[in-house]
Design a protein around this motif. Structure first.
Motif, PDB file in Angstrom:
ATOM      1  N   ASP A 245       0.828  -1.212   0.000  1.00 49.53           N
ATOM      2  CA  ASP A 245       0.000   0.000   0.000  1.00 49.53           C
ATOM      3  C   ASP A 245       0.860   1.258   0.000  1.00 49.53           C
ATOM      4  OD1 ASP A 245      -2.265  -1.540   0.005  1.00 49.53           O
ATOM      5  OD2 ASP A 245      -2.617  -1.374   2.169  1.00 49.53           O
ATOM      6  N   GLU A 246       1.912   1.240   0.817  1.00 48.77           N
ATOM      7  CA  GLU A 246       2.817   2.392   0.871  1.00 48.77           C
ATOM      8  C   GLU A 246       3.572   2.543  -0.441  1.00 48.77           C
ATOM      9  OE1 GLU A 246       2.476   0.129   3.139  1.00 48.77           O
ATOM     10  OE2 GLU A 246       2.095   1.096   5.073  1.00 48.77           O
ATOM     11  N   LEU A 247       3.923   1.404  -1.040  1.00 46.34           N
ATOM     12  CA  LEU A 247       4.588   1.451  -2.334  1.00 46.34           C
ATOM     13  C   LEU A 247       3.699   2.131  -3.376  1.00 46.34           C
ATOM     14  CD1 LEU A 247       6.375  -1.983  -2.899  1.00 46.34           C
ATOM     15  CD2 LEU A 247       7.377   0.286  -3.134  1.00 46.34           C
ATOM     16  N   GLU A 248       2.444   1.745  -3.353  1.00 43.20           N
ATOM     17  CA  GLU A 248       1.518   2.321  -4.318  1.00 43.20           C
ATOM     18  C   GLU A 248       1.452   3.835  -4.187  1.00 43.20           C
ATOM     19  OE1 GLU A 248      -3.097   1.908  -5.849  1.00 43.20           O
ATOM     20  OE2 GLU A 248      -2.364   0.637  -4.209  1.00 43.20           O
ATOM     21  N   GLN A 249       1.377   4.324  -2.959  1.00 39.13           N
ATOM     22  CA  GLN A 249       1.300   5.763  -2.763  1.00 39.13           C
ATOM     23  C   GLN A 249       2.587   6.458  -3.179  1.00 39.13           C
ATOM     24  OE1 GLN A 249      -1.660   7.275  -1.841  1.00 39.13           O
ATOM     25  NE2 GLN A 249      -0.472   8.994  -2.649  1.00 39.13           N
ATOM     26  N   LEU A 250       3.710   5.829  -2.886  1.00 37.66           N
ATOM     27  CA  LEU A 250       4.997   6.388  -3.300  1.00 37.66           C
ATOM     28  C   LEU A 250       5.062   6.517  -4.816  1.00 37.66           C
ATOM     29  CD1 LEU A 250       7.998   7.181  -2.623  1.00 37.66           C
ATOM     30  CD2 LEU A 250       8.528   4.758  -2.971  1.00 37.66           C
ATOM     31  N   TYR A 251       4.627   5.469  -5.496  1.00 41.47           N
ATOM     32  CA  TYR A 251       4.688   5.463  -6.946  1.00 41.47           C
ATOM     33  C   TYR A 251       3.734   6.475  -7.569  1.00 41.47           C
ATOM     34  CZ  TYR A 251       7.130   1.053  -6.160  1.00 41.47           C
ATOM     35  OH  TYR A 251       8.014   0.091  -5.754  1.00 41.47           O
ATOM     36  N   ILE A 252       2.543   6.588  -6.989  1.00 43.05           N
ATOM     37  CA  ILE A 252       1.581   7.569  -7.492  1.00 43.05           C
ATOM     38  C   ILE A 252       2.131   8.982  -7.361  1.00 43.05           C
ATOM     39  CG2 ILE A 252      -0.667   8.627  -7.038  1.00 43.05           C
ATOM     40  CD1 ILE A 252      -1.678   5.826  -6.325  1.00 43.05           C
ATOM     41  N   ASN A 253       2.829   9.233  -6.272  1.00 42.94           N
ATOM     42  CA  ASN A 253       3.343  10.580  -6.008  1.00 42.94           C
ATOM     43  C   ASN A 253       4.524  10.960  -6.900  1.00 42.94           C
ATOM     44  OD1 ASN A 253       1.462  10.878  -3.981  1.00 42.94           O
ATOM     45  ND2 ASN A 253       2.898  10.407  -2.326  1.00 42.94           N
ATOM     46  N   ASP A 254       5.353   9.996  -7.238  1.00 42.44           N
ATOM     47  CA  ASP A 254       6.669  10.327  -7.805  1.00 42.44           C
ATOM     48  C   ASP A 254       6.870   9.925  -9.259  1.00 42.44           C
ATOM     49  OD1 ASP A 254       7.333  11.431  -5.404  1.00 42.44           O
ATOM     50  OD2 ASP A 254       8.541   9.750  -4.706  1.00 42.44           O
ATOM     51  N   SER A 255       5.817   9.467  -9.957  1.00 45.33           N
ATOM     52  CA  SER A 255       6.055   9.027 -11.328  1.00 45.33           C
ATOM     53  C   SER A 255       4.837   9.187 -12.207  1.00 45.33           C
ATOM     54  CB  SER A 255       6.500   7.570 -11.331  1.00 45.33           C
ATOM     55  OG  SER A 255       5.468   6.765 -10.806  1.00 45.33           O
ATOM     56  N   ILE A 256       5.069   9.028 -13.496  1.00 48.69           N
ATOM     57  CA  ILE A 256       4.006   9.140 -14.492  1.00 48.69           C
ATOM     58  C   ILE A 256       4.287   8.151 -15.622  1.00 48.69           C
ATOM     59  CG2 ILE A 256       3.506  11.592 -14.061  1.00 48.69           C
ATOM     60  CD1 ILE A 256       5.271  12.253 -16.491  1.00 48.69           C
ATOM     61  N   GLY A 257       3.336   8.019 -16.527  1.00 51.24           N
ATOM     62  CA  GLY A 257       3.557   7.364 -17.799  1.00 51.24           C
ATOM     63  C   GLY A 257       3.941   5.900 -17.764  1.00 51.24           C
ATOM     64  N   PHE A 258       4.855   5.551 -18.655  1.00 47.38           N
ATOM     65  CA  PHE A 258       5.262   4.164 -18.860  1.00 47.38           C
ATOM     66  C   PHE A 258       5.833   3.550 -17.586  1.00 47.38           C
ATOM     67  CE2 PHE A 258       8.343   1.115 -21.058  1.00 47.38           C
ATOM     68  CZ  PHE A 258       7.356   0.160 -21.261  1.00 47.38           C
ATOM     69  N   TYR A 259       6.508   4.350 -16.788  1.00 47.60           N
ATOM     70  CA  TYR A 259       7.082   3.866 -15.543  1.00 47.60           C
ATOM     71  C   TYR A 259       5.985   3.333 -14.615  1.00 47.60           C
ATOM     72  CZ  TYR A 259      10.834   3.926 -12.060  1.00 47.60           C
ATOM     73  OH  TYR A 259      11.800   3.572 -11.153  1.00 47.60           O
ATOM     74  N   GLN A 260       4.869   4.026 -14.591  1.00 51.14           N
ATOM     75  CA  GLN A 260       3.740   3.579 -13.777  1.00 51.14           C
ATOM     76  C   GLN A 260       3.159   2.279 -14.324  1.00 51.14           C
ATOM     77  OE1 GLN A 260       0.832   6.708 -13.501  1.00 51.14           O
ATOM     78  NE2 GLN A 260       1.827   7.614 -11.718  1.00 51.14           N
ATOM     79  N   ALA A 261       2.954   2.243 -15.635  1.00 51.98           N
ATOM     80  CA  ALA A 261       2.345   1.065 -16.235  1.00 51.98           C
ATOM     81  C   ALA A 261       3.202  -0.183 -16.008  1.00 51.98           C
ATOM     82  CB  ALA A 261       2.135   1.290 -17.724  1.00 51.98           C
ATOM     83  N   GLN A 262       4.508  -0.051 -16.135  1.00 50.92           N
ATOM     84  CA  GLN A 262       5.394  -1.174 -15.847  1.00 50.92           C
ATOM     85  C   GLN A 262       5.262  -1.594 -14.390  1.00 50.92           C
ATOM     86  OE1 GLN A 262       9.230   0.478 -17.219  1.00 50.92           O
ATOM     87  NE2 GLN A 262       9.379  -1.350 -18.485  1.00 50.92           N
TER      88      GLN A 262
END
Length: 357
Positions: A245-262
């Motif tokens: 859950d914390e990972l998900e929030q970190l990723y939502i906050n700090d990235s966009i685009g293809f990096y998110q999809a991967q």
């Protein structure tokens, strides 16, 4: 023994195909970033690929539900304005010029309004914008120069660059300015063909070249490496602790685009594998070495590339009943690509390119 070895190898394949520093996507699957009609030897592959990965341009679904980018298609005036506004992260709270053929219900309304308010587009003499009209190379060049005139030092050449663009032509100065910095280029016969319709590839390449010459507000290396080091160390800790859950929030906050999809693909696989491993083995652990180094290799106002070295992950699986004790190390060196979020005034990761295939 074979079952656990297979599971372990499957997990390693996940790591090899999707770096651990990946993120959760919000809207688009991985396939939306993988055009089937863009080959690596295409003349504009690099520029188009970066724009796809950073969510600046989108593709089209064909009859087989495969994504196509159609780089050789012509681009309309409204489509070009959208690409330009997205690439620069432009915004405004003011009302731009009103056009007779642009209403608030149109998908391109906000993009045209931003570009109009900032003086990038002027419209036609009859008060229209002609959003569905195919954009010409001279119109495209003029918009680019207006968009970047405050962040790029354009030069005015004393000599005519193209045989078919004389100093009396309406876009002569804009074409000369863009040509002096290599933003626009002509053909082998020394012509520019200003009235030719521009393709999607040409539009992307010209904007991409402009973005990588913006040096008015370049971030410091410390600003970039501090952000990225904090992100990677947090991601490593949360991955090791399996704090999804914390990972998900970190990723939502700090990235966009293809990096998110991967990231969706990697993390969902990670979750499933962890659940299975807890049921079948005594020990399953991933540990990261945070003694990595970061080097900013390219830096402009809105886009940055950072190389990471000496980052390794150790994956360990152990089961005493089966005399299984396997440890493997994954090297995660490569390059991070960052884009400035102009609205939030923060940096976002949009792609990672591993050093090893």
């Amino acid at each position: 023994m074979f079952q656990y070895t297979r599971i372990f190898l499957a997990f390693i394949l996940v790591l090899l195909s999707v770096p651990m520093q990946t993120v959760f996507a919000q809207d688009k699957p991985v396939s939306a970033y993988l055009p089937t009609d863009l080959e690596e030897d295409y003349w504009a592959y690099t520029e188009i690929n970066h724009f796809i990965q950073a969510d600046i341009i989108n593709g089209y679904l064909n009859n087989q539900n495969d994504m196509e980018i159609r780089p050789n298609d012509n681009v309309t005036r409204s489509q070009f304005v959208k690409i330009l506004v997205n690439a620069m992260g432009l915004q405004t709270s003011q009302q731009g010029k009103t056009y007779t053929d642009v209403t608030s219900d149109d998908w391109f309304y906000e993009y045209v309004n931003v570009a109009s308010n900032l003086g990038i587009v002027n419209g036609k003499e009859d008060g229209s914008f002609a959003p569905y009209e195919k954009i010409t190379r001279d119109q495209l060049t003029a918009m680019i120069v207006r968009a970047f005139e405050n962040t790029i030092s354009f030069e005015q050449s004393d000599e005519q660059s193209f045989t078919d663009v004389t100093n009396s032509y309406w876009a002569y100065e804009d074409i000369e300015k863009a040509s002096s910095l290599g933003i626009v280029k002509g053909y082998d016969d020394e012509t520019f063909k200003p009235r030719d319709h521009a393709t999607r590839a040409q539009a992307v390449v010209m904007i991409y070249r402009s973005l990588h010459q913006e040096l008015a507000n370049v971030p410091t290396n410390d600003e970039i490496t501090s952000f990225l080091r904090s992100y990677i160390e947090n991601e490593n800790e949360l991955s090791t602790n399996q704090s999804f859950d914390e990972l998900e929030q970190l990723y939502i906050n700090d990235s966009i685009g293809f990096y998110q999809a991967q990231g969706i693909a990697a993390v969902e696989s990670y979750k499933s594998l962890v659940k299975q491993m807890k049921e079948e083995v005594d020990e399953f652990a991933i540990n990261a070495d945070n003694n990595f180094s970061l080097l900013v290799t390219t830096s402009t106002d809105r886009y940055v590339t950072v190389q990471i070295k000496d980052l390794n992950y150790e994956i360990k699986i152990k089961n005493s009943d089966l005399d299984l004790d396997v440890t493997s190390t994954k090297n995660a060196e490569g390059k991070y690509y960052l884009k400035k979020d102009m609205q939030e005034d923060t940096w976002k990761i949009y792609a990672f390119s591993p050093s090893a295939e």
